[in-house]
Design a protein around this motif. Structure first.
Motif, mmCIF file in Angstrom:
data_model
loop_
_atom_site.group_PDB
_atom_site.id
_atom_site.type_symbol
_atom_site.label_atom_id
_atom_site.label_comp_id
_atom_site.label_asym_id
_atom_site.label_seq_id
_atom_site.Cartn_x
_atom_site.Cartn_y
_atom_site.Cartn_z
ATOM 1 N N VAL A 63 46.619 39.217 35.502
ATOM 2 C CA VAL A 63 47.308 39.815 34.302
ATOM 3 C C VAL A 63 48.484 40.796 34.286
ATOM 4 C CG1 VAL A 63 44.953 40.906 33.317
ATOM 5 C CG2 VAL A 63 46.975 40.263 31.714
ATOM 6 N N PRO A 64 49.506 40.798 34.110
ATOM 7 C CA PRO A 64 50.137 42.510 34.139
ATOM 8 C C PRO A 64 49.563 42.150 32.283
ATOM 9 C CG PRO A 64 51.668 39.665 33.858
ATOM 10 C CD PRO A 64 50.121 38.922 34.110
ATOM 11 N N ILE A 65 49.877 43.873 31.809
ATOM 12 C CA ILE A 65 49.862 44.343 31.012
ATOM 13 C C ILE A 65 51.002 45.313 30.439
ATOM 14 C CG2 ILE A 65 49.196 45.355 29.038
ATOM 15 C CD1 ILE A 65 46.104 44.332 30.461
ATOM 16 N N ILE A 66 52.190 44.868 29.223
ATOM 17 C CA ILE A 66 52.925 46.313 29.166
ATOM 18 C C ILE A 66 52.829 46.756 28.266
ATOM 19 C CG2 ILE A 66 54.824 44.946 28.453
ATOM 20 C CD1 ILE A 66 56.321 46.350 30.238
ATOM 21 N N PHE A 67 52.305 48.239 27.276
ATOM 22 C CA PHE A 67 52.473 48.819 26.568
ATOM 23 C C PHE A 67 53.229 49.738 25.912
ATOM 24 C CE2 PHE A 67 49.117 50.856 29.077
ATOM 25 C CZ PHE A 67 48.749 51.898 29.167
ATOM 26 N N GLN A 80 47.645 42.628 38.643
ATOM 27 C CA GLN A 80 47.574 41.348 39.874
ATOM 28 C C GLN A 80 46.861 42.297 40.775
ATOM 29 O OE1 GLN A 80 49.193 38.381 39.984
ATOM 30 N NE2 GLN A 80 48.094 38.672 41.668
ATOM 31 N N GLY A 81 45.667 41.113 41.730
ATOM 32 C CA GLY A 81 45.097 40.708 42.267
ATOM 33 C C GLY A 81 45.766 41.020 43.413
ATOM 34 N N PRO A 82 46.078 41.895 44.679
ATOM 35 C CA PRO A 82 46.364 41.316 45.833
ATOM 36 C C PRO A 82 46.007 40.773 46.525
ATOM 37 C CG PRO A 82 45.052 43.247 46.378
ATOM 38 C CD PRO A 82 44.706 43.089 44.720
ATOM 39 N N ALA A 83 46.796 39.986 48.354
ATOM 40 C CA ALA A 83 45.835 39.389 49.073
ATOM 41 C C ALA A 83 45.101 39.961 49.851
ATOM 42 C CB ALA A 83 47.271 38.693 50.310
ATOM 43 N N PHE A 112 39.620 41.386 34.886
ATOM 44 C CA PHE A 112 39.080 42.120 34.004
ATOM 45 C C PHE A 112 39.229 43.354 34.383
ATOM 46 C CE2 PHE A 112 34.993 43.569 34.482
ATOM 47 C CZ PHE A 112 33.318 43.331 33.615
ATOM 48 N N ASP A 113 39.037 44.127 35.785
ATOM 49 C CA ASP A 113 39.339 45.683 35.535
ATOM 50 C C ASP A 113 40.509 46.034 35.244
ATOM 51 O OD1 ASP A 113 38.447 47.019 37.531
ATOM 52 O OD2 ASP A 113 39.919 47.867 38.094
ATOM 53 N N ALA A 114 41.579 45.048 35.035
ATOM 54 C CA ALA A 114 42.903 45.597 33.972
ATOM 55 C C ALA A 114 42.639 45.713 32.722
ATOM 56 C CB ALA A 114 43.544 44.577 34.320
ATOM 57 N N TRP A 115 41.525 44.167 32.518
ATOM 58 C CA TRP A 115 41.268 44.072 30.615
ATOM 59 C C TRP A 115 40.349 45.737 30.245
ATOM 60 C CZ3 TRP A 115 44.156 42.612 27.802
ATOM 61 C CH2 TRP A 115 44.986 41.465 27.459
ATOM 62 N N LEU A 116 39.626 46.242 31.399
ATOM 63 C CA LEU A 116 38.624 46.944 31.127
ATOM 64 C C LEU A 116 38.990 48.393 31.121
ATOM 65 C CD1 LEU A 116 36.838 45.151 30.704
ATOM 66 C CD2 LEU A 116 34.712 46.537 31.448
ATOM 67 N N LEU A 117 40.358 48.912 32.050
ATOM 68 C CA LEU A 117 40.562 50.071 32.586
ATOM 69 C C LEU A 117 41.328 50.519 30.774
ATOM 70 C CD1 LEU A 117 41.636 52.254 34.427
ATOM 71 C CD2 LEU A 117 43.912 50.733 35.129
ATOM 72 N N LEU A 118 42.352 49.709 30.600
ATOM 73 C CA LEU A 118 43.078 49.840 29.435
ATOM 74 C C LEU A 118 41.701 49.826 28.364
ATOM 75 C CD1 LEU A 118 45.934 48.809 27.990
ATOM 76 C CD2 LEU A 118 45.293 47.123 26.880
ATOM 77 N N LEU A 119 41.277 49.282 27.957
ATOM 78 C CA LEU A 119 39.796 49.382 26.872
ATOM 79 C C LEU A 119 39.551 51.003 27.347
ATOM 80 C CD1 LEU A 119 37.761 47.987 24.625
ATOM 81 C CD2 LEU A 119 36.602 47.672 26.757
ATOM 82 N N ARG A 255 41.756 48.220 42.984
ATOM 83 C CA ARG A 255 41.523 49.092 40.999
ATOM 84 C C ARG A 255 42.650 48.330 40.711
ATOM 85 N NH1 ARG A 255 37.560 49.959 44.302
ATOM 86 N NH2 ARG A 255 36.028 51.377 43.842
ATOM 87 N N ALA A 256 42.181 48.057 39.378
ATOM 88 C CA ALA A 256 43.875 47.614 38.617
ATOM 89 C C ALA A 256 44.031 49.602 38.273
ATOM 90 C CB ALA A 256 43.681 47.586 37.263
#
Length: 592
Positions: A63-67, A80-83, A112-119, A255-256
């Motif tokens: 997930v990309p998130i812009i806020f 966005q996880g890498p190769a 998962f990591d991105a959503w939780l970092l935002l939270l 890590r996000a």
């Protein structure tokens, strides 16, 4: 054509949530009602989408998130996880394209990591509260919309013969479940419940529990189950067996992260997008071309407007293929690509006739990369451009996406486009209840490409939420699923808002269009030069004019293109607005 809406534009001053599924929108609004902010609501909405739209996104995706937080600055959160570290071009010997299914194209799951970092950093609620709706629907069941059952039915044979774990979850007596029946996912409910319970035992503070949950995902029982599942060769959708490149070290090491957005000013607003590891700057290039071409003077429902927007899209997306890639690995000439001078040069290529060529430019005098084209067969194209055929490539869901936009009374605003981990693309990990993503298919194997696969590199995705500010305030968040069409439908939507005098819902409901005149980002990466897809509501006169100009027009069904949603806030009055797409009969906005 008078402005028409299927629904009212929502207005209020407490909070607004718009997403691609009504249950997710309701989950986000419930969090706002309980005193959470837009970030709490976004996380609850995002995790609910993983459960109720499993054909469009999942925990194994990205997930990309812009806020923008009230009083803060626009920010991108890269989920966005890498190769994997083993993902070199040589690792794909024997294939001419990275496959679009199975486990070989799996990148590190990032959502998962991105959503939780935002939270953790911007939310206020504990993990248990924001995951409650997702766990509820996974445990108690959610209604299957026809799109999900059709997707399951389309891969029923693959499930039955190759992916028994997916068959166990999604087939009933060997058949796809009926539309509007309830679907549960007990393993996913158990996964999220265990994360919550173990996180609460591991730490006392809200932030500590969230960080513990992130560790359990990348290094604990979730990572262990993924690695165990990948220990054997696994068949892709064609039956060819591959060993995944993804390892436990890949999962543990990522890590996000936060990034600065890429931004330009346009018509009194500033538009913010992700960097060129996504296709977001394509939106901005099209805005520069709209300025150079005088698109603002065209009727936003006319053939002239459609022609100008489509021709600008062809130029911008040709540059995407030639120049875009993960800027950590690729020298992307972004300043030149987004300059008014470069746009003026490129706009000079546009005349009254449709281009039938892929024409990347030469920013800073550099020679562009030209990908190998895999044209749609001439017989197929001829059949699709004569008469009034229904869409083929135009409406096909090979693996689509979700979207959400949220604003609260404080002025916090979030736009996110979760995707990947599709149920039809990779087998379910039985211990966890979800499949891995297949985002690696978006890499090229040609070493000359800026998007060539490399260890630790982010694939150049199509996921592209949009945030718009005026002065220092966030005023609009918008986006849509749709792969390569996202920054076409969103661009058209934005132009109709700022130049067409439409409100949020009117612009969502207006007839939509897009071009396919560049390589698809998805396997097998076809190109349909000159192809322009339009909803039939654009009218026979406009279709005839576009064909006269040389466009190879494919006429789609009346309500078939785009799944846009948006929220807005007036900084002076504090009035909040929202709209969502009626196409597909599942996207809704809620608010008060």
């Amino acid at each position: 054509m008078p402005n028409f809406t299927t629904r009212p534009e929502l207005r209020g001053n407490v909070g607004m949530v718009a997403s691609t599924h009504w249950l997710a929108s309701a989950a986000g609004m419930a969090v706002l009602e309980r005193g959470g902010n837009a970030f709490d609501a976004a996380v609850a909405t995002g995790f609910t989408l993983q459960v109720v739209e499993p054909h469009l996104n999942g925990p194994g995706g990205e997930v990309p998130i812009i806020f923008q937080a009230a009083g803060g600055s626009p920010t991108v959160l890269c989920g966005q996880g890498p190769a994997p570290a083993a993902a070199t071009p040589e690792a794909f010997t024997g294939v001419d394209r990275i496959p679009g299914s199975g486990v070989l194209p799996a990148c590190v799951p990032g959502a998962f990591d991105a959503w939780l970092l935002l939270l953790r950093d911007h939310g206020t609620m504990p993990l248990r509260e924001v995951l409650a709706a997702a766990i509820h629907y996974a445990r108690r069941g959610y209604p299957l919309v026809p799109q999900i059952t059709a997707k399951i039915d389309s891969v029923r044979e693959v499930f039955a013969t190759l992916w028994p774990s997916s068959a166990a979850l999604y087939l009933r007596g060997g058949a796809a479940p009926s539309a509007d029946s309830l679907q549960t996912n007990p393993a996913l409910a158990d996964t999220y419940q265990r994360i919550v319970d173990e996180a609460e035992r591991a730490a006392r503070t809200r932030e500590g529990q969230i960080d513990a949950a992130r560790r359990f995902w990348r290094e604990g029982f979730v990572a262990e189950a993924i690695v165990d599942f990948l220990a054997a060769e696994i068949p892709d959708g064609t039956g060819a067996a591959h060993r995944a490149l993804l390892t436990g070290d890949d999962l543990a090491g990522w890590r996000a992260r936060y990034e600065e957005p890429v931004s330009i000013d346009y018509a009194g607003h500033t538009v913010h997008k992700t960097g060129p590891w996504g296709q977001g700057p394509v939106f901005l290039q099209q805005l520069r071309l709209a300025e150079a071409l005088g698109t603002r003077g065209a009727d936003v429902l006319s053939a002239e407007f459609t022609h100008l927007v489509a021709e600008a899209a062809k130029l911008a997306f040709a540059d995407r293929e030639a120049w875009y890639g993960d800027p950590d690995f690729t020298d992307v000439p972004l300043a030149a690509l987004l300059s008014a001078e470069y746009a003026a040069q490129r706009a000079a290529l546009v005349d009254g006739h449709a281009s039938l060529d892929l024409r990347p430019g030469s920013p800073d005098g550099r020679d562009p990369y030209l990908p190998e084209l895999r044209p749609v067969g001439s017989t197929e194209l001829d059949a699709r451009t004569g008469g009034e055929p229904t869409v083929d490539r135009a409406g096909e869901q090979r693996g689509d996406t979700c979207h959400l936009d949220i604003v609260d009374a404080h002025g916090n605003m979030v736009s996110a486009t979760p995707s990947g981990g599709w149920l039809a693309s990779s087998p379910v990990i039985p211990a966890l209840g979800f499949p891995l993503g297949t985002r690696g298919q978006m890499f090229w194997l040609d070493p000359a490409s800026p998007s060539v696969v490399a260890p630790g590199k982010r694939p150049r995705t199509t996921l592209t939420p949009t945030l718009v500010t005026r002065g220092d305030e966030a005023v609009i968040a918008l986006g849509t699923p749709g792969g390569d069409q996202q920054d076409q439908w969103s661009l058209t939507y934005f132009l109709r808002l700022v130049h067409g005098g439409m409100n949020l819902q009117e612009a969502v409901d207006a007839p939509m269009f897009h071009t396919n005149a560049f390589p698809s980002s998805f396997h097998p990466r076809e190109t349909a030069l000159g192809e322009l897809v339009v909803e039939d509501r654009i009218g026979a006169e406009a279709v005839a004019e576009l064909r006269r100009r040389g466009h190879r027009v494919v006429v789609s069904e009346a309500w078939s293109l785009g799944r846009l949603s948006a929220v807005a806030r007036d900084p002076e009055s504090g009035v909040l607005r929202a709209a969502a797409n009626p196409r597909g009969m599942q996207g809704y906005a809620v608010g008060r």
